[in-house]
Each structure stands twice: as C-alpha cells, then as structure tokens.
Design an enzyme around this catalytic site. Structure first.
Site, PDB file in Angstrom:
ATOM      1  N   HIS A   8      -0.985 -14.366 -33.425  1.00 17.46           N
ATOM      2  CA  HIS A   8      -2.128 -14.026 -34.289  1.00 17.46           C
ATOM      3  C   HIS A   8      -2.000 -12.580 -34.753  1.00 17.46           C
ATOM      4  O   HIS A   8      -1.458 -11.731 -34.036  1.00 17.46           O
ATOM      5  CB  HIS A   8      -3.452 -14.165 -33.533  1.00 17.46           C
ATOM      6  N   HIS A 179      -7.879 -24.739 -31.495  1.00 18.52           N
ATOM      7  CA  HIS A 179      -8.069 -23.345 -31.068  1.00 18.52           C
ATOM      8  C   HIS A 179      -9.491 -22.883 -31.341  1.00 18.52           C
ATOM      9  O   HIS A 179      -9.911 -22.812 -32.480  1.00 18.52           O
ATOM     10  CB  HIS A 179      -7.073 -22.457 -31.816  1.00 18.52           C
ATOM     11  N   HIS A 224      -2.047 -22.587 -25.034  1.00 20.12           N
ATOM     12  CA  HIS A 224      -2.256 -22.003 -23.708  1.00 20.12           C
ATOM     13  C   HIS A 224      -1.778 -22.960 -22.617  1.00 20.12           C
ATOM     14  O   HIS A 224      -2.460 -23.196 -21.619  1.00 20.12           O
ATOM     15  CB  HIS A 224      -3.730 -21.625 -23.509  1.00 20.12           C
ATOM     16  N   GLU A 284       1.856 -16.165 -27.816  1.00 21.76           N
ATOM     17  CA  GLU A 284       0.556 -15.637 -28.247  1.00 21.76           C
ATOM     18  C   GLU A 284       0.493 -14.119 -28.131  1.00 21.76           C
ATOM     19  O   GLU A 284      -0.543 -13.547 -27.814  1.00 21.76           O
ATOM     20  CB  GLU A 284      -0.620 -16.276 -27.482  1.00 21.76           C
TER      21      GLU A 284
END
Ligand SMILES: [Zn+2]
Length: 335
Positions: A8, A179, A224, A284
């Site tokens: 991100h 998400h 995750h 991530e």
C-alpha cells in the site's frame, strides 16, 4: 522474478492527508456535503521522494522486483461521510497510484480501492472498476467486506448485491483482495484484530455460500496469511462436512492466501496446511509492523526471508509462490 502482491502507498506526500482532512471536516459539519473531486496537488517530485526512500529502497534491500500496489488500506475509511465522500476520495487515491506506477513502471503495478459506503449498493463501485481497469491499466481491486469500519451491519459477501462486482471481476479476469479499512469501533484494533478478524470472516462468508458455484472463475485473495483460517483449517473442514460439502472442493479453485505472516513458524504452518498453488508472496510493506524482530535481527515484514529459509517446500514451489501463482491470479499483469 519476485512479485510482492500486497503493498500500500502508506508514505504519501502531505497533500494527500491535507485533502482528506479538509474533506472530513466538511462532511463532519454537513453530513450531506458533496464537494468535488479536485486534486491532491502533489508534485511528481514529492511522489518520487516518498517512494525512493521507502518502498523502493526496501524492494532493493530485500531483493524483490515488483510490488502490486494499492492505496493505503487503513485510509480507505469507507465509513466516513457519504457516498460522494468515498467516491471523490477513491478516485483521487486511484489516480495517485497510477502516477506512482507511471513514475516507477518497473517496480509497481496498480490495484484499486473501491468507493464503497455503508448502506450504498456495492454495484455503485462498478464504474470505478471499469475506469481503473479499462482506462488506467489496473490489475485488481481491494474489496471491503465491512465498509462500516467494524460494526459488521451490512451484507455478507455472499449477498446478491455483491454480484455485479463479481461479474465485472470475472469479465476482466481480475482478483479481489478482501481488505477492510480502519476500525471505528473501539473494540477492534485496525491492523490487528480488525484486519485478521475480517480475513477470517470474509473466508467463512464465502465458504458457506454459492458464490464460487455462481462464479467458477472468481479469484479472491485472503490477505495477512488468511487470518485464522490456515491455523484452524480443521475447524473449517469439519464445519463444511457438517454442512455436507468438502472445504477443499468448495474453495481451493478460487481462494488464495498471501504470505503476510511475520514469523517463520507461522509461514511454515501456512505452507504445511495450504497447497502451494493457493499461496501468493506478499509482505504488505510498509505497513502494520515496521520494526525489527530482536530474535532474528530482521524486519518482521521481510517475509521473503521466511520463504527463503523454510524447508517445508522445494525451490520450484518457492518460485511458484514468488511469481508463477501471482501471474496466474493477476492475469492482466504483463511486466
Ligand atoms: Zn493490506
């Protein structure tokens, strides 16, 4: 090639937060505030600077090549304001991701945020999927299973109202990562219990549903490391059998788990339980956990190390996780 399928833009220039703060202030004063898209007013130099010292540097240090990149998840904030709030914010965020990918075409590929809003028909997100995929070359979306931000008072992912999104995904052959965004329910901590709970919840909603019967080619990523799912695979299998179906048959053609698990034993468990073909490399970074593990001396989120070190799978399986599986799931990736 090593592709990180979950990154991100968490290091945006200050203009982004300032634009959002002004929008939040306006909608706090007037809940029906519409406003306009406008623009963040950040320069290419600011974007370059925010990337080169952060995500790009870590890519190089860790030996990864490409990051599949989306707007900062905790800032999606779908629960804030009304549908116009979400729409203008989302369009600007996706435009910004496109600019990052244009400035660093070798290193980043774009995935879209959706302009979801509590109580608003998910079909209203379809035009942004069309815009980002058809006009802007995006290769996937992030789908929020709980736009309320932790109250879970909307529809399940199996609801018919999500079907227009699934239809578009199948038409474009793009995956969705399930998400959530920031929790506004104080019982949840955003990147801990809220994220991991949502991963688990999204998986369960889908496994109990006919979604994959109705959309056999749908591709869903549970991030995750799949939340609690791999660790509790026996529980989910047992629940499935009680309902008269085999879990593996129901989900393993459609659901993929990423490797955002920040310790070796957790990765080893994921690799033990879930077939290699359903695992996608991801870190991530730069995200929830930014520190160094004193036990290893390395960053918690340097997940490539765990894959490199594991003895659970062979070199060919590792390469599938790093590249082959990701190219299969993100079929529009051409880099
Ligand atoms: Zn994320």
């Amino acid at each position: 090639m090593i592709i990180d399928c979950h990154g991100h833009y968490t290091t945006t220039p200050p203009g982004v937060g300032a634009w959002r703060d002004a929008q939040k202030a306006a909608v706090a004063q007037d809940p029906s505030f519409i406003g306009e898209k406008g623009g963040f007013g950040v320069s290419d130099d600011e974007i370059r600077e925010s990337i080169t010292g952060n995500q790009l540097r870590l890519q190089q240090e860790r030996g990864t090549d490409l990051t599949i990149f989306s707007p900062r998840a905790s800032w999606m904030g779908h629960h804030i304001g009304n549908e116009h709030t979400s729409r203008f914010w989302t369009e600007n965020q996706n435009d910004l991701i496109r600019r990052v990918c244009d400035l660093f075409p070798e290193n980043f590929v774009p995935v879209a945020q959706l302009p979801q809003s509590p109580g608003v028909d998910p079909a209203k997100s379809v035009p942004e999927i069309v815009r980002t995929v058809e006009e802007m070359g995006f290769i996937g979306i992030n789908l929020n299973p709980d736009p309320s931000g932790g109250h879970w008072n909307g529809s399940r992912l199996s609801a018919r109202e999500f079907y227009p999104i699934y239809e578009k995904m199948c038409e474009y052959d793009i995956p969705a990562m399930i998400h959530v965004s920031a929790a506004c329910n104080h019982n949840f901590d955003t990147t801990g219990s809220h994220y991991l709970g949502a991963d688990t919840t999204g998986f369960q909603q889908l496994m109990m549903s006919d979604v994959f019967k109705d959309f056999p080619s749908l591709k869903i990523i549970i991030p995750h490391g799949g939340g609690a799912v791999p660790y509790h695979w026996g529980r989910f299998r047992g629940m499935a059998l009680d309902q008269g179906f085999e879990l593996e048959e129901r989900v393993l053609n459609n659901i993929f788990f990423d490797t955002c698990v920040y310790h070796q034993k957790g990765i080893d468990l994921l690799l033990d339980v879930i077939p290699t073909k359903n695992i996608l490399f991801a870190s991530e970074m730069i995200g929830a956990v930014r520190g160094i593990d004193p036990q290893t001396g390395h960053y918690f989120d340097d997940t490539k190390r765990y894959i490199d070190a594991t003895t659970k799978i062979d070199a060919a399986a590792k390469q599938a996780i790093f590249e082959g599986n990701i190219r299969r799931v993100f079929s529009r990736l051409t880099v």
